[in-house]
Write a protein that holds these residues in place. Structure first.
Motif, PDB file in Angstrom:
ATOM      1  N   LEU A  17       0.802  -1.227   0.000  1.00 40.64           N
ATOM      2  CA  LEU A  17       0.000   0.000   0.000  1.00 40.64           C
ATOM      3  C   LEU A  17       0.837   1.279   0.000  1.00 40.64           C
ATOM      4  CD1 LEU A  17      -2.860  -1.020   2.495  1.00 40.64           C
ATOM      5  CD2 LEU A  17      -2.829  -1.181  -0.007  1.00 40.64           C
ATOM      6  N   HIS A  18       2.146   1.162  -0.242  1.00 42.00           N
ATOM      7  CA  HIS A  18       2.999   2.366  -0.197  1.00 42.00           C
ATOM      8  C   HIS A  18       4.179   2.157  -1.148  1.00 42.00           C
ATOM      9  CE1 HIS A  18       5.182   5.406   2.720  1.00 42.00           C
ATOM     10  NE2 HIS A  18       5.395   5.693   1.450  1.00 42.00           N
ATOM     11  N   THR A  19       4.143   2.838  -2.289  1.00 48.61           N
ATOM     12  CA  THR A  19       5.119   2.608  -3.360  1.00 48.61           C
ATOM     13  C   THR A  19       5.541   3.922  -4.005  1.00 48.61           C
ATOM     14  OG1 THR A  19       3.992   0.561  -3.968  1.00 48.61           O
ATOM     15  CG2 THR A  19       5.421   1.499  -5.621  1.00 48.61           C
ATOM     16  N   PHE A  70      -1.297   8.933  -3.288  1.00 42.33           N
ATOM     17  CA  PHE A  70      -0.163   9.848  -3.203  1.00 42.33           C
ATOM     18  C   PHE A  70       0.237   9.981  -1.741  1.00 42.33           C
ATOM     19  CE2 PHE A  70      -2.334  13.795  -1.717  1.00 42.33           C
ATOM     20  CZ  PHE A  70      -3.663  13.403  -1.885  1.00 42.33           C
ATOM     21  N   GLU A  71       1.454  10.466  -1.523  1.00 44.74           N
ATOM     22  CA  GLU A  71       1.944  10.652  -0.154  1.00 44.74           C
ATOM     23  C   GLU A  71       2.171  12.142   0.076  1.00 44.74           C
ATOM     24  OE1 GLU A  71       5.748   8.806   0.812  1.00 44.74           O
ATOM     25  OE2 GLU A  71       5.280   8.800   2.947  1.00 44.74           O
ATOM     26  N   VAL A  72       1.749  12.612   1.240  1.00 49.04           N
ATOM     27  CA  VAL A  72       1.984  14.024   1.573  1.00 49.04           C
ATOM     28  C   VAL A  72       2.951  14.123   2.751  1.00 49.04           C
ATOM     29  CG1 VAL A  72      -0.253  14.813   0.734  1.00 49.04           C
ATOM     30  CG2 VAL A  72       0.003  14.184   3.127  1.00 49.04           C
ATOM     31  N   CYS A  89       5.874  14.689   9.266  1.00 48.59           N
ATOM     32  CA  CYS A  89       4.731  13.777   9.291  1.00 48.59           C
ATOM     33  C   CYS A  89       4.382  13.432   7.858  1.00 48.59           C
ATOM     34  CB  CYS A  89       3.533  14.451   9.971  1.00 48.59           C
ATOM     35  SG  CYS A  89       2.020  13.447   9.885  1.00 48.59           S
ATOM     36  N   HIS A  90       4.339  12.127   7.543  1.00 43.17           N
ATOM     37  CA  HIS A  90       3.970  11.682   6.204  1.00 43.17           C
ATOM     38  C   HIS A  90       2.672  10.879   6.274  1.00 43.17           C
ATOM     39  CE1 HIS A  90       8.207  11.832   4.139  1.00 43.17           C
ATOM     40  NE2 HIS A  90       7.961  12.906   4.853  1.00 43.17           N
ATOM     41  N   LEU A  91       1.812  11.096   5.304  1.00 42.94           N
ATOM     42  CA  LEU A  91       0.545  10.366   5.230  1.00 42.94           C
ATOM     43  C   LEU A  91       0.373   9.836   3.818  1.00 42.94           C
ATOM     44  CD1 LEU A  91      -1.649  13.199   6.808  1.00 42.94           C
ATOM     45  CD2 LEU A  91      -1.005  11.099   8.004  1.00 42.94           C
ATOM     46  N   TYR A 157      -1.161   6.788   8.353  1.00 36.91           N
ATOM     47  CA  TYR A 157      -0.058   7.513   9.008  1.00 36.91           C
ATOM     48  C   TYR A 157       1.220   6.677   8.837  1.00 36.91           C
ATOM     49  CZ  TYR A 157       2.676   9.281  12.993  1.00 36.91           C
ATOM     50  OH  TYR A 157       3.662   9.780  13.804  1.00 36.91           O
ATOM     51  N   ASN A 158       2.248   7.287   8.247  1.00 36.58           N
ATOM     52  CA  ASN A 158       3.421   6.512   7.832  1.00 36.58           C
ATOM     53  C   ASN A 158       4.607   6.600   8.806  1.00 36.58           C
ATOM     54  OD1 ASN A 158       1.972   5.984   5.531  1.00 36.58           O
ATOM     55  ND2 ASN A 158       3.076   7.462   4.266  1.00 36.58           N
ATOM     56  N   HIS A 159       5.375   5.540   8.822  1.00 35.38           N
ATOM     57  CA  HIS A 159       6.728   5.441   9.412  1.00 35.38           C
ATOM     58  C   HIS A 159       7.049   6.465  10.511  1.00 35.38           C
ATOM     59  CE1 HIS A 159       7.557   8.756   6.659  1.00 35.38           C
ATOM     60  NE2 HIS A 159       7.414   7.977   5.596  1.00 35.38           N
ATOM     61  N   PRO A 160       6.348   6.405  11.673  1.00 37.48           N
ATOM     62  CA  PRO A 160       6.582   7.415  12.721  1.00 37.48           C
ATOM     63  C   PRO A 160       8.035   7.490  13.198  1.00 37.48           C
ATOM     64  CG  PRO A 160       5.137   5.636  13.508  1.00 37.48           C
ATOM     65  CD  PRO A 160       5.275   5.465  12.040  1.00 37.48           C
ATOM     66  N   ASP A 215       5.877  -1.429   2.105  1.00 43.09           N
ATOM     67  CA  ASP A 215       7.278  -1.370   1.678  1.00 43.09           C
ATOM     68  C   ASP A 215       7.839   0.051   1.635  1.00 43.09           C
ATOM     69  OD1 ASP A 215       7.662  -4.053   1.465  1.00 43.09           O
ATOM     70  OD2 ASP A 215       7.187  -4.151  -0.684  1.00 43.09           O
ATOM     71  N   ASP A 216       7.061   1.012   1.126  1.00 41.58           N
ATOM     72  CA  ASP A 216       7.611   2.358   0.902  1.00 41.58           C
ATOM     73  C   ASP A 216       8.854   2.237   0.011  1.00 41.58           C
ATOM     74  OD1 ASP A 216       8.054   5.061   1.061  1.00 41.58           O
ATOM     75  OD2 ASP A 216       8.612   5.081   3.183  1.00 41.58           O
ATOM     76  N   ASN A 217       8.739   1.371  -1.000  1.00 38.02           N
ATOM     77  CA  ASN A 217       9.902   1.039  -1.826  1.00 38.02           C
ATOM     78  C   ASN A 217      10.291   2.168  -2.764  1.00 38.02           C
ATOM     79  OD1 ASN A 217       7.266   0.012  -2.775  1.00 38.02           O
ATOM     80  ND2 ASN A 217       8.369  -0.216  -4.709  1.00 38.02           N
TER      81      ASN A 217
HETATM   82 ZN   LIG Z   1       7.246   8.906   3.719  1.00 37.51          ZN
END
Ligand SMILES: [Zn+2]
Ligand SMILES: [Zn+2]
Length: 341
Positions: A17-19, A70-72, A89-91, A157-160, A215-217
């Motif tokens: 869910l994160h690419t 998309f990521e903000v 902060c990334h979402l 909410y991403n990778h705190p 992954d946030d690959n």
């Molecule tokens: Zn991020």
């Protein structure tokens, strides 16, 4: 009577869910990302390039679904790029409908990463609206979450820990559907990437959110390289078919679990007990909003493939964690006892 916590009907679909792709700061094209993930048994990839929401419906076929996202980013001091010692902060936003075309917010500073500028014409946003104010404050982040929820997005909410955020920040964020309990890119670079404690922190504050492993690959290193950031964290979504709406409806309802390896085949509640069936595990644990966690082990150190736990009727929520012989984890979402009625 059995109450299935993961639906009995339908099939599981493996999803990242994160690419990122070479549209922003990833190294692979959207097509190459699809090829890599299909080769590893994935059915779903959410394309979440930084500030560039470009639908990739052309990549979807009978065995593959491309989700639009998309990521903000919100950076302390509103500096882009972020200062290395500062917080951010990334979402991730994923559109619930395949028909969503308009990106609800746009950061002109961030949308110049990598090859983004070449793709500006493909991004759809209302140019008559002012750019969203991205001060790094609870108010600003929460307004973004609200705005994207209202526009029909699933918000994660991403990778705190990569963001250097702690309880002072994440306790004030409101309305996310999910949080990354695991971020594989952070793991590859040595950050604390598996953060069940933060998931419990949010749950104990009364936030009903789901755990996502993603992954946030960026694919700086080829598939198979120890620094490759693909295929480490995934969700298994139980849905009636591999199509945009059913997959997003299942995600929205929480019909999925997060994993870095182990599989959960069945999860149900019956006569005051929670039953789980899983791939071979060294431990299955049952945690709640209160002390008195439970854990199950196989006989004589052998792996186990099912476990049963008695539910404390005074608990507010419970969740299950499966650990395999490699130290990989599968996490169910938290189930609240008022959902069992
Ligand atoms: Zn991020
Ligand atoms: Zn990312």
């Amino acid at each position: 009577m059995k109450k299935y916590l993961l639906p009995q009907e339908g099939s599981f679909y493996k999803a990242n869910l994160h690419t990122h792709t070479n549209i922003t700061d990833g190294d692979l094209s959207p097509e190459e990302v699809k090829a890599l993930y299909k080769a590893h048994g994935y059915s779903v990839v959410a394309y979440t390039d930084h500030d560039m929401m470009i639908p990739h419906h052309d990549l979807s076929d009978d065995d593959f679904l491309a989700l639009t996202g998309f990521e903000v980013a919100f950076n302390e001091g509103n500096l882009y790029p972020a200062k290395m010692e500062s917080k951010c902060c990334h979402l991730c936003m994923i559109a619930l409908s395949p028909d969503t075309k308009e990106q609800p917010c746009w950061n002109p500073k961030y949308a110049y990463l990598g090859h983004a500028k070449e793709h500006h014409g493909e991004v759809c946003f209302d140019k008559s609206k002012p750019f969203f104010d991205r001060d790094y404050t609870h108010e600003s982040v929460n307004e973004m979450i609200r705005k994207c929820r209202d526009a029909g997005f699933f918000v994660t909410y991403n990778h705190p820990t990569w963001s250097f955020e702690d309880f002072r920040q994440y306790s004030g964020y409101e309305g996310m559907h999910a949080m990354e309990i695991y971020n594989h890119d952070a793991e590859v670079y040595g950050y604390p990437a598996y953060v069940p404690q933060i998931y419990d922190d949010l749950l104990r504050l009364g936030k009903r959110i789901y755990p996502v492993a993603a992954d946030d690959n960026h694919n700086r290193f080829p598939d198979g390289h120890p620094k490759c950031d693909s295929c480490g964290g995934f969700v298994m979504i139980k849905a009636r078919e591999l199509a945009y709406r059913p997959i997003m409806d299942s995600l929205f309802r929480g019909d999925f679990y997060a994993s870095t390896g182990p599989l959960i085949h069945e999860l149900y509640f019956e006569n005051g007990q929670v039953h789980v069936k899983c791939s071979p595990a060294m431990r299955v644990s049952f945690s709640m909003d209160r002390r008195r966690f439970l854990s199950a082990y196989g006989e004589n150190g052998e792996p186990l493939t099912e476990a049963t736990f008695a539910l404390d009727p005074d608990a507010i929520y419970f969740r299950i964690t499966v650990r395999d012989e490699h130290g990989h984890y599968a996490n169910t979402r938290a189930y609240f006892l008022d959902e069992l009625n």
